[in-house]
Design a protein around this motif. Sequence first.
Motif, PDB file in Angstrom:
ATOM      1  N   PRO A 611       0.808  -1.221   0.000  1.00  0.00           N
ATOM      2  CA  PRO A 611       0.000   0.000   0.000  1.00  0.00           C
ATOM      3  C   PRO A 611       0.842   1.272   0.000  1.00  0.00           C
ATOM      4  O   PRO A 611       0.303   2.372   0.013  1.00  0.00           O
ATOM      5  N   LEU A 612       2.168   1.126   0.010  1.00  0.00           N
ATOM      6  CA  LEU A 612       3.060   2.280   0.147  1.00  0.00           C
ATOM      7  C   LEU A 612       3.586   2.694  -1.220  1.00  0.00           C
ATOM      8  O   LEU A 612       4.375   1.976  -1.842  1.00  0.00           O
ATOM      9  N   CYS A 613       3.130   3.853  -1.681  1.00  0.00           N
ATOM     10  CA  CYS A 613       3.529   4.305  -3.025  1.00  0.00           C
ATOM     11  C   CYS A 613       4.264   5.635  -3.023  1.00  0.00           C
ATOM     12  O   CYS A 613       5.204   5.828  -3.802  1.00  0.00           O
ATOM     13  N   TYR A 614       3.819   6.567  -2.156  1.00  0.00           N
ATOM     14  CA  TYR A 614       4.377   7.920  -2.179  1.00  0.00           C
ATOM     15  C   TYR A 614       4.752   8.356  -0.767  1.00  0.00           C
ATOM     16  O   TYR A 614       3.908   8.327   0.135  1.00  0.00           O
ATOM     17  N   LEU A 615       6.013   8.742  -0.589  1.00  0.00           N
ATOM     18  CA  LEU A 615       6.423   9.313   0.696  1.00  0.00           C
ATOM     19  C   LEU A 615       5.861  10.722   0.788  1.00  0.00           C
ATOM     20  O   LEU A 615       5.987  11.513  -0.155  1.00  0.00           O
ATOM     21  N   TYR A 616       5.231  11.013   1.912  1.00  0.00           N
ATOM     22  CA  TYR A 616       4.606  12.330   2.092  1.00  0.00           C
ATOM     23  C   TYR A 616       5.624  13.449   1.814  1.00  0.00           C
ATOM     24  O   TYR A 616       6.767  13.362   2.241  1.00  0.00           O
TER      25      TYR A 616
END
Length: 653
Positions: A611-616
Amino acid sequence: MTQWERLQQLDTVYSQRAFDLYNGDEFPMEVRHYLAHWIEGQDWERASRDSSQAAFLFQVLLENLDNQFSRFVQEKESFLLQRNFRRYKQNFQEYQEEPYTLATIIHWFLVKEKGILNDAELAQQVQTLQIQPAAMELESQRQVMEHSIRCLEEQQDEFDFKYQTHLMDCEAKKKQLEGLQKMLNALDNCRKNFLSDISAMLDASDVLHSALINEELVEWKQRQQKSCIGAPDDTSLEHLEKWFTQIIECMFQLQKFLQKLDELVGKMTYENDPIPVRKPPLNIRVDTLLTHLIKSSFVVETQPSMPQGRGLLVLRTNVQFSVKVRLLYKVPELNHVMKVTVSIDKFRKFNVLGTLSKALNMAESMNGGMVADFRHLTLKDQKVSGGGKGINDVIFMIMLPFSSQTSSLPVVVISNSSQQQSAWASVLWFNMLCPDPKNIKFFETSPAATWLQFGEMLSWQFLSCGKRGLDNDQLETLAIKLFGKQPSYDNCKITWTKFSKENLPDTNFTLWVWLDGILNLVKLYLSDLWSDGSIMGFISKGKERLLLKKKQNGTFLLRFSESIKDGGITFSWVHVQTVKPFTITDLKQIALPDILCNFRIMVAENIPVNPLCYLYPNTPKDQAFGKYYSEKTGEENPYLKYLKTKLVFVSKE
């Protein structure tokens, strides 16, 4: 900005000095350039005196050279760069048996670079500096007086010759006598003027002495005290050494002038001669000033520390520690002449073992200073059993014509490694708040720290462990945790008890234990990620929801756990979900970037999805962490005998 980048931005004169520094082959400039971040992140001074640390850094250096060579090949960089880096590795392998020698060389180059930066900074500030112009004026005045004393001696010799000639001529005329009287009057006036010049030079020296000892040296000691707990302050001694040496040399020259006046009086004196009356008080002033200057010039350059210790000023009984002292009066004639002895105060009873007396030795300093480097000292508790924490001073005596003494900042002595955490807390608190290093009763009535003091100190800890301090948002999160939401935290205070004695609400550990666990986690496993800003770290759950609420699916952030005693890190993603924190035990097995790369959750029909695609706020994950992955995509070899395997963290949705 790295030290290397700052060097490249200097004016031509100073950037040329940097190029000249790397003119030889001992430490190639290309290695310094391409490995700048890594080189400056290592403790080469410690490695120069710790063989195991030196061996570790030596192997990592060779690996970095290989990695850089591979990048040149992949990126089709210059063929010459590829060839050079292969040759550099071969050259460095000559230090395989003595890696600490290479560590010493690299540390020397970094110190020299810092000296160039300091000189450049000094050149920019010289207009606002008081000491340098005053010292230059004092030196100029001294040169004028050297000429004056020669003229005075010649004038006296001429008068004496003519006077003796006059006595031999019984028929001397009255005119000759009048001429002699004029010469005597001129000589008397010259003596008075020279004495006045010495007095004026002493007045100028008093002002310079006061500025040097009561301002510059005090400020340096304050910077050193803060640097011991992580402050990125400049603690170099080159400028102080230059100024001390200059004014002390002037004092010795004044002593010679006064001795010369004695010689002149011995050859000839007369009624109302000003020298016998006015010289003794000047002698006293010179001797007093000189004594105070030399005593004040004896300092602890590097505070006591253990090679494998937590930080400076924490010593363990029966474990070796090192410390370095320096005389800021730099005079080659005294090299190997003056002895320094070391002892410990009597607050608690210890025996100091090791080489307790050494001569000041210019060879033990990178820049040729008058140094005594004690590298193998040990404290042994005189008690039959026990030990424990206590505050002490390491004291040094230097054998001058008059004895001089200096002492370290207070050290905390422990008897077991389990006490290091609380010992370091004491060192932090003391050096953050106590302006008087001699105050050994500080903890009996310890003052509270303001939030500004406390936040700054915490920021230094993260800067030391991960090369980046705390930003305003992170500090505000911690302030809210400690004091609740406030319009301003400037008037908020935290006590020693709240910092290190009382447990945090709903936990069984203190604020310091929690923070120290995070610091240790950052230092061991997260330094690069913290340094490049990938870890948000401290953020409340409410603000976390607010930040992620309007972001696209797959956006996540990294924060520290508030419930793990020994340090934990977790990640949360849109809508908002959070995984169980990862601890040191987890990160020993898999690096956090690899966890982020391969993490899966089980969704409908047991399909694993990352579910991890974009670092804030919106950086693609592979762009943010790809350089840290242990396995690069596209490197799989279809002809391998066995299939590759990897550990993956999987969570149920």
